[in-house]
Design a protein around this motif. Structure first.
Motif, PDB file in Angstrom:
ATOM      1  N   ALA A 356       0.821  -1.213   0.000  1.00  0.00           N
ATOM      2  CA  ALA A 356       0.000   0.000   0.000  1.00  0.00           C
ATOM      3  C   ALA A 356       0.856   1.264   0.000  1.00  0.00           C
ATOM      4  O   ALA A 356       0.663   2.171  -0.829  1.00  0.00           O
ATOM      5  CB  ALA A 356      -0.925  -0.020   1.226  1.00  0.00           C
ATOM      6  N   VAL A 357       1.818   1.346   0.914  1.00  0.00           N
ATOM      7  CA  VAL A 357       2.661   2.544   0.999  1.00  0.00           C
ATOM      8  C   VAL A 357       3.534   2.676  -0.253  1.00  0.00           C
ATOM      9  O   VAL A 357       3.685   3.769  -0.810  1.00  0.00           O
ATOM     10  CB  VAL A 357       3.535   2.499   2.268  1.00  0.00           C
ATOM     11  N   GLY A 358       4.100   1.553  -0.711  1.00  0.00           N
ATOM     12  CA  GLY A 358       4.893   1.602  -1.927  1.00  0.00           C
ATOM     13  C   GLY A 358       4.087   2.056  -3.117  1.00  0.00           C
ATOM     14  O   GLY A 358       4.578   2.802  -3.983  1.00  0.00           O
ATOM     15  N   GLY A 359       2.811   1.633  -3.192  1.00  0.00           N
ATOM     16  CA  GLY A 359       1.953   2.075  -4.285  1.00  0.00           C
ATOM     17  C   GLY A 359       1.701   3.573  -4.250  1.00  0.00           C
ATOM     18  O   GLY A 359       1.691   4.241  -5.296  1.00  0.00           O
ATOM     19  N   LEU A 360       1.514   4.118  -3.046  1.00  0.00           N
ATOM     20  CA  LEU A 360       1.320   5.562  -2.929  1.00  0.00           C
ATOM     21  C   LEU A 360       2.565   6.326  -3.377  1.00  0.00           C
ATOM     22  O   LEU A 360       2.479   7.344  -4.083  1.00  0.00           O
ATOM     23  CB  LEU A 360       0.974   5.925  -1.482  1.00  0.00           C
ATOM     24  N   VAL A 361       3.743   5.832  -2.955  1.00  0.00           N
ATOM     25  CA  VAL A 361       4.991   6.483  -3.370  1.00  0.00           C
ATOM     26  C   VAL A 361       5.167   6.390  -4.879  1.00  0.00           C
ATOM     27  O   VAL A 361       5.544   7.368  -5.539  1.00  0.00           O
ATOM     28  CB  VAL A 361       6.191   5.830  -2.650  1.00  0.00           C
ATOM     29  N   LEU A 362       4.870   5.234  -5.436  1.00  0.00           N
ATOM     30  CA  LEU A 362       5.027   5.034  -6.873  1.00  0.00           C
ATOM     31  C   LEU A 362       4.123   5.972  -7.661  1.00  0.00           C
ATOM     32  O   LEU A 362       4.558   6.592  -8.655  1.00  0.00           O
ATOM     33  CB  LEU A 362       4.708   3.581  -7.221  1.00  0.00           C
ATOM     34  N   GLU A 363       2.884   6.106  -7.244  1.00  0.00           N
ATOM     35  CA  GLU A 363       1.943   6.944  -7.990  1.00  0.00           C
ATOM     36  C   GLU A 363       2.235   8.418  -7.826  1.00  0.00           C
ATOM     37  O   GLU A 363       2.054   9.206  -8.765  1.00  0.00           O
ATOM     38  CB  GLU A 363       0.514   6.644  -7.530  1.00  0.00           C
ATOM     39  N   SER A 364       2.667   8.818  -6.631  1.00  0.00           N
ATOM     40  CA  SER A 364       2.829  10.251  -6.373  1.00  0.00           C
ATOM     41  C   SER A 364       4.204  10.791  -6.759  1.00  0.00           C
ATOM     42  O   SER A 364       4.327  11.941  -7.175  1.00  0.00           O
ATOM     43  CB  SER A 364       2.566  10.541  -4.890  1.00  0.00           C
ATOM     44  N   HIS A 365       5.264   9.980  -6.621  1.00  0.00           N
ATOM     45  CA  HIS A 365       6.621  10.479  -6.846  1.00  0.00           C
ATOM     46  C   HIS A 365       7.438   9.639  -7.829  1.00  0.00           C
ATOM     47  O   HIS A 365       8.542  10.048  -8.199  1.00  0.00           O
ATOM     48  CB  HIS A 365       7.382  10.558  -5.520  1.00  0.00           C
ATOM     49  N   GLY A 366       6.957   8.468  -8.213  1.00  0.00           N
ATOM     50  CA  GLY A 366       7.708   7.625  -9.132  1.00  0.00           C
ATOM     51  C   GLY A 366       8.529   6.578  -8.392  1.00  0.00           C
ATOM     52  O   GLY A 366       8.788   6.680  -7.187  1.00  0.00           O
ATOM     53  N   SER A 367       8.985   5.557  -9.139  1.00  0.00           N
ATOM     54  CA  SER A 367       9.681   4.439  -8.520  1.00  0.00           C
ATOM     55  C   SER A 367      11.043   4.819  -7.935  1.00  0.00           C
ATOM     56  O   SER A 367      11.555   4.128  -7.056  1.00  0.00           O
ATOM     57  CB  SER A 367       9.870   3.319  -9.549  1.00  0.00           C
ATOM     58  N   GLY A 368      11.640   5.914  -8.396  1.00  0.00           N
ATOM     59  CA  GLY A 368      12.948   6.313  -7.894  1.00  0.00           C
ATOM     60  C   GLY A 368      12.967   6.681  -6.427  1.00  0.00           C
ATOM     61  O   GLY A 368      14.035   6.662  -5.790  1.00  0.00           O
ATOM     62  N   TRP A 369      11.798   7.006  -5.875  1.00  0.00           N
ATOM     63  CA  TRP A 369      11.724   7.369  -4.461  1.00  0.00           C
ATOM     64  C   TRP A 369      11.564   6.163  -3.541  1.00  0.00           C
ATOM     65  O   TRP A 369      11.678   6.294  -2.311  1.00  0.00           O
ATOM     66  CB  TRP A 369      10.548   8.333  -4.239  1.00  0.00           C
ATOM     67  N   LEU A 370      11.274   5.003  -4.090  1.00  0.00           N
ATOM     68  CA  LEU A 370      11.021   3.822  -3.259  1.00  0.00           C
ATOM     69  C   LEU A 370      12.194   3.483  -2.335  1.00  0.00           C
ATOM     70  O   LEU A 370      11.986   3.232  -1.136  1.00  0.00           O
ATOM     71  CB  LEU A 370      10.682   2.628  -4.146  1.00  0.00           C
ATOM     72  N   PRO A 371      13.451   3.450  -2.823  1.00  0.00           N
ATOM     73  CA  PRO A 371      14.552   3.092  -1.904  1.00  0.00           C
ATOM     74  C   PRO A 371      14.708   4.068  -0.749  1.00  0.00           C
ATOM     75  O   PRO A 371      14.952   3.647   0.398  1.00  0.00           O
ATOM     76  CB  PRO A 371      15.796   3.106  -2.814  1.00  0.00           C
ATOM     77  N   ALA A 372      14.573   5.362  -1.014  1.00  0.00           N
ATOM     78  CA  ALA A 372      14.760   6.347   0.045  1.00  0.00           C
ATOM     79  C   ALA A 372      13.697   6.211   1.123  1.00  0.00           C
ATOM     80  O   ALA A 372      13.998   6.239   2.328  1.00  0.00           O
ATOM     81  CB  ALA A 372      14.734   7.759  -0.551  1.00  0.00           C
ATOM     82  N   VAL A 373      12.447   6.043   0.717  1.00  0.00           N
ATOM     83  CA  VAL A 373      11.371   5.900   1.694  1.00  0.00           C
ATOM     84  C   VAL A 373      11.527   4.590   2.462  1.00  0.00           C
ATOM     85  O   VAL A 373      11.304   4.533   3.676  1.00  0.00           O
ATOM     86  CB  VAL A 373      10.003   5.977   0.997  1.00  0.00           C
ATOM     87  N   ALA A 374      11.936   3.522   1.771  1.00  0.00           N
ATOM     88  CA  ALA A 374      12.150   2.239   2.444  1.00  0.00           C
ATOM     89  C   ALA A 374      13.231   2.358   3.514  1.00  0.00           C
ATOM     90  O   ALA A 374      13.110   1.779   4.604  1.00  0.00           O
ATOM     91  CB  ALA A 374      12.524   1.168   1.421  1.00  0.00           C
ATOM     92  N   ALA A 375      14.289   3.101   3.221  1.00  0.00           N
ATOM     93  CA  ALA A 375      15.361   3.291   4.202  1.00  0.00           C
ATOM     94  C   ALA A 375      14.843   4.012   5.441  1.00  0.00           C
ATOM     95  O   ALA A 375      15.177   3.648   6.584  1.00  0.00           O
ATOM     96  CB  ALA A 375      16.510   4.069   3.572  1.00  0.00           C
ATOM     97  N   VAL A 376      14.010   5.025   5.243  1.00  0.00           N
ATOM     98  CA  VAL A 376      13.450   5.765   6.373  1.00  0.00           C
ATOM     99  C   VAL A 376      12.594   4.844   7.236  1.00  0.00           C
ATOM    100  O   VAL A 376      12.661   4.874   8.475  1.00  0.00           O
ATOM    101  CB  VAL A 376      12.630   6.969   5.871  1.00  0.00           C
TER     102      VAL A 376
END
Length: 392
Positions: A356-376
């Motif tokens: 769910a959270v990854g889908g929100l990041v993907l739709e709003s900011h693109g897949s490039g933001w997934l690693p940074a958010v995952a690290a947080v």
């Protein structure tokens, strides 16, 4: 090699039986994705409806695990595993012959409830019978059955479904359950009796802030890891132009790296202590996510150049759960077996949250933001475990 060293290195047969048991259960859970079109066509339902067979299994498991752990807390573990495996094998055997979608849905619920009783019990038995210096390693091995199912069980089950029909896939699940049953009956000694703590006190122990914080830490660990795992296909497509064929090899190699990482994480928990092993794993995960973020700025990159980094990512992702479970056991005290059941539910919550959270990041900011958010998110998990350790 000296005799003492050989004896130390040899794994007990009952532990291998537990590993095979978790392998069988996870294969039965995940393999439906590989035969979903055939199941849907055979039952005359849409693929969306067929996919609910996976949803209902996960939901029944997540809700059933903590309930079963409390209700069955004082049952002899060997007997509990025996009858739960009988139910699991029978549910899969019946599923191979049903022609009704509703009946199959009910049988999936029964299989999931059996698995909900088996998996936490397998963890608890491994913990109770493990030597003091090998608890993390034994937990990692039992957990390795889950990883092994992705590498071996699911491909075999999918092939069986393609070659002999989807019903044969459920028949395979029943057969795996019977093999696990025989292995448990032949090798597993009766573990020490469970603590006869009253149910009310057991529930009160699980409600302590330190246990709740530890469980939230488990949710965050899985959520952060699954954010990238769930959306690895679009991430690698955008980063390296990887197609479906290349992703198949990536997932296979990542599964192997994850299996190795889990064993190393368990050994580290035994040798360094759960806290240090957990910090090392999350630090490694965060570092890999930072490198992925830097790679995003240099895209496109060739997939072979990214493969070593992907393998390290898979390894550190599976490194973390064994020390996290060992730490949760320490936080829960006498209610450890019930905490392991809640841990299983927390894992499913984390998997759902990652999607769910990854889908929100993907739709709003693109897949490039997934690693940074995952690290947080992983750093939040570390903070939750730190707070749990300081809580009284």
């Amino acid at each position: 090699m000296p005799v003492a060293v050989r004896q130390r290195a040899r794994l007990p047969a009952w532990l291998l039986a537990l590993v095979f048991t978790t392998f069988a259960l996870a294969t039965d859970d995940y393999v439906i994705a590989g035969v979903l079109p055939a199941v849907s066509a055979g039952l005359g339902v849409s693929e969306a409806a067929g996919g609910q067979l996976v949803t209902v299994f996960s939901l029944a498991f997540a809700l059933g695990a903590p309930v079963a752990s409390v209700v069955c807390a004082t049952w002899p573990r060997r007997r509990l595993l025996t009858w739960a495996l009988v139910l699991f094998a029978a549910a899969n055997g019946a599923a191979a012959f049903t022609t009704s979608y509703a009946v199959l849905m009910g049988l999936r619920v029964l299989a999931a409830l059996a698995a909900a009783a088996i998996v936490p019990t397998a963890y608890a038995v491994a913990t109770a019978l493990a030597p003091d210096s090998g608890r993390g390693r034994y937990l990692a091995l039992v957990m390795g059955g889950l990883t092994g199912s992705l590498m071996l069980g699911v491909p075999i089950g999918t092939w069986v479904g393609g070659a002999f029909g989807w019903r044969a896939t459920f028949g395979l699940g029943g057969l795996l359950g019977l093999v696990a049953l025989v292995a448990i009956r032949r090798t597993l000694p009766e573990p020490p009796p469970a603590d006869a703590m009253p149910v009310r006190e057991r529930l009160a122990s699980l409600a302590r802030p330190r246990v709740v914080l530890g469980l939230l830490g488990i949710v965050a660990i899985v959520l952060g890891s699954m954010m990238l795992m769930t959306y690895l296909a679009p991430f690698l497509r955008d980063l390296a132009g990887a197609g479906p064929a290349a992703l198949g090899w990536v997932f296979a190699l990542a599964g192997l790296a994850g299996l190795v990482g889990g064993q190393l994480g368990g050994r580290a928990a035994d040798r360094w202590g759960a806290d240090r092993a957990l910090i090392a794993g999350i630090a490694g995960f965060t570092g890999v996510m930072g490198v992925f973020t830097a790679c995003w700025l240099l895209r496109p990159l060739p997939l072979p150049a990214l493969l070593p980094l992907l393998l390290v990512w898979a390894g550190v992702s599976w490194w973390v759960p064994p020390p996290a479970q060992t730490r949760l056991l320490a936080l829960a005290g006498p209610a450890g077996p019930q905490a392991l059941a809640l841990n299983s539910s927390a894992v499913y919550v984390g998997v759902s949250g990652g999607g769910a959270v990854g889908g929100l990041v993907l739709e709003s900011h693109g897949s490039g933001w997934l690693p940074a958010v995952a690290a947080v998110v992983e750093l939040v998990a570390l903070a939750l475990f730190w707070a749990a350790g300081r809580s009284r």
